[in-house]
Design a protein around this motif. Structure first.
Motif, PDB file in Angstrom:
ATOM      1  N   ALA A 299       0.875  -1.301  -0.078  1.00 58.86           N
ATOM      2  CA  ALA A 299       0.063  -0.153   0.028  1.00 58.86           C
ATOM      3  C   ALA A 299       0.783   1.349  -0.248  1.00 58.86           C
ATOM      4  O   ALA A 299       0.160   2.353  -0.420  1.00 58.86           O
ATOM      5  CB  ALA A 299      -0.807   0.047   1.171  1.00 58.86           C
ATOM      6  N   ASN A 300       2.045   1.313   0.270  1.00 59.35           N
ATOM      7  CA  ASN A 300       2.916   2.324   0.456  1.00 59.35           C
ATOM      8  C   ASN A 300       3.516   2.759  -1.075  1.00 59.35           C
ATOM      9  O   ASN A 300       4.383   3.780  -1.196  1.00 59.35           O
ATOM     10  CB  ASN A 300       4.119   2.210   1.314  1.00 59.35           C
TER      11      ASN A 300
ATOM     12  N   ASN B 296       2.661   4.395  -4.244  1.00 57.02           N
ATOM     13  CA  ASN B 296       1.877   5.272  -4.894  1.00 57.02           C
ATOM     14  C   ASN B 296       0.941   4.428  -6.185  1.00 57.02           C
ATOM     15  O   ASN B 296       1.814   4.540  -7.206  1.00 57.02           O
ATOM     16  CB  ASN B 296       2.523   6.723  -5.263  1.00 57.02           C
ATOM     17  N   SER B 297      -0.266   4.490  -6.107  1.00 60.00           N
ATOM     18  CA  SER B 297      -0.674   3.420  -7.264  1.00 60.00           C
ATOM     19  C   SER B 297      -0.794   4.234  -8.589  1.00 60.00           C
ATOM     20  O   SER B 297      -0.624   3.697  -9.640  1.00 60.00           O
ATOM     21  CB  SER B 297      -2.277   3.135  -6.741  1.00 60.00           C
ATOM     22  N   THR B 298      -0.645   5.655  -8.532  1.00 55.41           N
ATOM     23  CA  THR B 298      -0.794   6.202  -9.874  1.00 55.41           C
ATOM     24  C   THR B 298       0.453   6.318 -10.483  1.00 55.41           C
ATOM     25  O   THR B 298       0.799   5.970 -11.809  1.00 55.41           O
ATOM     26  CB  THR B 298      -1.348   7.765  -9.673  1.00 55.41           C
TER      27      THR B 298
ATOM     28  N   ARG C 169       6.173   6.573  -1.970  1.00 58.16           N
ATOM     29  CA  ARG C 169       5.684   7.699  -1.749  1.00 58.16           C
ATOM     30  C   ARG C 169       6.502   8.421  -0.880  1.00 58.16           C
ATOM     31  O   ARG C 169       7.250   7.765   0.138  1.00 58.16           O
ATOM     32  CB  ARG C 169       4.366   7.575  -0.699  1.00 58.16           C
TER      33      ARG C 169
ATOM     34  N   ASP D 168       4.311  13.616  -0.740  1.00 59.46           N
ATOM     35  CA  ASP D 168       3.044  13.095  -0.639  1.00 59.46           C
ATOM     36  C   ASP D 168       2.272  13.568   0.814  1.00 59.46           C
ATOM     37  O   ASP D 168       1.350  13.514   0.917  1.00 59.46           O
ATOM     38  CB  ASP D 168       2.995  11.733  -0.680  1.00 59.46           C
TER      39      ASP D 168
ATOM     40  N   GLU E 195      -1.801   3.246   5.653  1.00 60.28           N
ATOM     41  CA  GLU E 195      -1.700   2.103   4.758  1.00 60.28           C
ATOM     42  C   GLU E 195      -3.270   1.845   4.462  1.00 60.28           C
ATOM     43  O   GLU E 195      -3.494   0.981   3.532  1.00 60.28           O
ATOM     44  CB  GLU E 195      -1.218   0.938   5.724  1.00 60.28           C
ATOM     45  N   GLU E 196      -4.108   2.397   5.162  1.00 61.29           N
ATOM     46  CA  GLU E 196      -5.362   1.812   5.364  1.00 61.29           C
ATOM     47  C   GLU E 196      -6.365   3.068   4.169  1.00 61.29           C
ATOM     48  O   GLU E 196      -7.598   2.558   4.151  1.00 61.29           O
ATOM     49  CB  GLU E 196      -6.026   1.881   6.531  1.00 61.29           C
ATOM     50  N   HIS E 197      -5.711   3.912   3.886  1.00 62.93           N
ATOM     51  CA  HIS E 197      -6.707   4.910   3.143  1.00 62.93           C
ATOM     52  C   HIS E 197      -5.889   5.239   1.631  1.00 62.93           C
ATOM     53  O   HIS E 197      -4.718   5.020   1.610  1.00 62.93           O
ATOM     54  CB  HIS E 197      -6.963   6.076   3.747  1.00 62.93           C
ATOM     55  N   SER E 198      -6.672   5.216   0.542  1.00 64.41           N
ATOM     56  CA  SER E 198      -5.995   5.450  -0.797  1.00 64.41           C
ATOM     57  C   SER E 198      -5.424   6.797  -0.655  1.00 64.41           C
ATOM     58  O   SER E 198      -4.335   7.249  -1.385  1.00 64.41           O
ATOM     59  CB  SER E 198      -6.803   5.166  -1.793  1.00 64.41           C
ATOM     60  N   SER E 199      -6.145   7.976  -0.178  1.00 58.14           N
ATOM     61  CA  SER E 199      -5.625   9.237  -0.065  1.00 58.14           C
ATOM     62  C   SER E 199      -4.929   9.650   1.261  1.00 58.14           C
ATOM     63  O   SER E 199      -5.426   9.321   2.156  1.00 58.14           O
ATOM     64  CB  SER E 199      -6.628  10.341  -0.454  1.00 58.14           C
TER      65      SER E 199
END
Ligand code: FAD
Ligand code: 5PR
Length: 380
Positions: free
Chosen positions: A2-3, A5-7, A12, A150, A317-321
């Motif tokens: 999750a760390n 950055n998906s884009t 991050r 970020d 870790e638990e939120h996308s933004s």
């Protein structure tokens, strides 16, 4: 992970302002979770200010979570009891139901955190003063350099420029009692047999004047002394120490006080409290004294700071933004700090610790919290 950055697929990035206990903990915890972290310290080197510090179960669990506990435990001390005296008579001996706690010098804790920050790959920049931040994720340095990230963490202490640049609503106040904090040699063999000198001893006197010494052994050689007197008392608040006024009240500590009086750099500090309407603006989070400086009665300022810093990557870790994560982080973790700050302030204002047996379950709320499991894990 999750760390990532998906884009962009990149790690991050975080820019952290301030390398005190809060900033170091945040930097290590974020780095351990895969973040690319730069830590800015305005001073020319990383060093601890002040004398000694108490850490409780909550802070010790943070150290465990960032793999620094073993280093810290070596050369520190857990007293057999936390004793309180009134006019030289013992009124209580508390052992907190076995709840872990520990006393150490600030330098010892700071060194262990700095070592760990280097081990995990935090990039450290000294002589690097932050002057402002922006909610969109920018940190501006005194040199004019603007860094985008970020996440921005304002861990720049009670006088935080990061905080003040963002326009939070704040309540700030300063205490009437203050304290001189020093590390001196223990001189255990010269102190006589009226006490167990391995204990913490909180020695209160209200007569003939208000004067208190918090006696805290840090290890076999070093003793942390907190010498408290009202700011309005010119002799009690004088630095370097007015040796006579302290020896008159605490004659049994003379060997230690004589060394304390030699310390030219001693300072008398009042307690500062800061309360903000929010700890978060967009991608900026405030951690530690910048967000919640508190009176030291419950010895939890750094403990809460370290828990809050350690908790940041958990919510990230638990939120996308980042914005949502920071809002969730503050909502989840802040009540413990608010409660501790309020009770610590009340204890300081009323000199409540002088009554003894004041480390109730409520007073130990922050200490009982386990930041790894995210539950109150004491009593077990
Ligand atoms: P700081 O320690 O102030 O660190 C801030 C860092 O940022 C410093 O290194 C500073 O040089 C740097 N800096 C400042 N401005 C900038 C900038 N603009 N840019 C870059 N860097 C900057 N807590 C406990 O848990 N246990 C105790 O026993 C205890 N005892 C205490 C006793 C007293 C008398 C007092 C007053 C406090 C006590 N505390 C205790 C509280 C604890 O000391 C603080 O809460 C804790 O040290 C705060 O850490 P911090 O990292 O937020 O801030
Ligand atoms: N506890 C600790 C401490 O350092 C202080 C106090 C309580 C560990 C201040 O030095 O009551 O002021 C206090």
């Amino acid at each position: 992970m999750a760390n990532i950055n998906s884009t962009s697929g990149k790690h991050r990035t975080a820019q952290v302002a301030g390398a005190g206990f809060a900033g170091l903990t945040a930097a290590i915890a974020l780095r351990q979770n895969g973040w690319d972290v730069t830590l800015h310290e305005k001073d020319s080197e990383l060093r601890a200010f002040g004398a000694g510090i108490y850490l409780w179960h909550n802070g010790l669990r943070v150290l465990e979570g960032i793999d620094a506990l073993n280093d810290v435990l070596h050369g520190t001390h857990t007293p057999p009891a936390y004793e309180t005296w009134m006019q030289n008579k013992s009124v209580s001996k508390e052992t907190f139901n076995g709840l872990p706690w520990r006393i150490m010098t600030r330098a010892h804790l700071h060194n262990a955190l700095v070592k760990r920050a280097h081990e995990v790959g935090v990039k450290v920049r000294t002589n690097s003063e932050a002057v402002s931040a922006e909610a969109e994720g920018r940190l501006t340095l005194q040199t004019g350099e603007v860094l985008e990230a970020d996440l921005i963490v304002g861990a720049d202490g009670v006088g935080s420029k990061v905080r003040d640049s963002l326009g939070f609503k704040q309540d700030r106040w300063v205490s009437t009692d203050g304290i001189i904090r020093l590390i001196v040699p223990r001189h255990k063999d010269k102190l006589g047999d009226e006490a167990n000198w391995d204990n913490t001893i909180d020695m209160w006197n209200f007569e003939p004047r208000v004067q208190r010494i918090l006696y805290s052994p840090c290890n076999k050689d070093e003793l942390y002394l907190g010498l408290m007197a009202p700011a309005a008392d010119p002799r009690g608040s004088k630095v370097p120490l007015d040796l006579d006024v302290w020896v008159e009240m605490f004659p049994f500590l003379e060997p230690c006080l004589a060394d304390a009086a030699k310390l030219q750099q001693a300072r008398y500090d009042k307690y500062a409290t800061t309360k903000l309407d929010s700890w978060v603006k967009g991608k900026v989070a405030l951690v530690g004294d910048s967000a919640h400086a508190m009176c030291p009665a419950l010895a939890q300022g750094a403990g809460c700071a370290m828990v809050n810093a350690f908790s940041l990557p958990q919510d990230l870790e638990e939120h996308s933004s980042v914005e949502d994560a920071l809002a969730a982080w503050e909502k989840r973790i802040r009540p413990i700090t608010d409660h501790t700050q309020a009770l610590s302030g009340e204890y300081a204002a009323n000199r409540s610790l002088s009554k003894g047996n004041m480390f109730t379950n409520e007073a130990l709320e922050a200490a009982r919290y386990d930041p790894i499991k995210r539950v109150y894990s004491w009593p077990q």
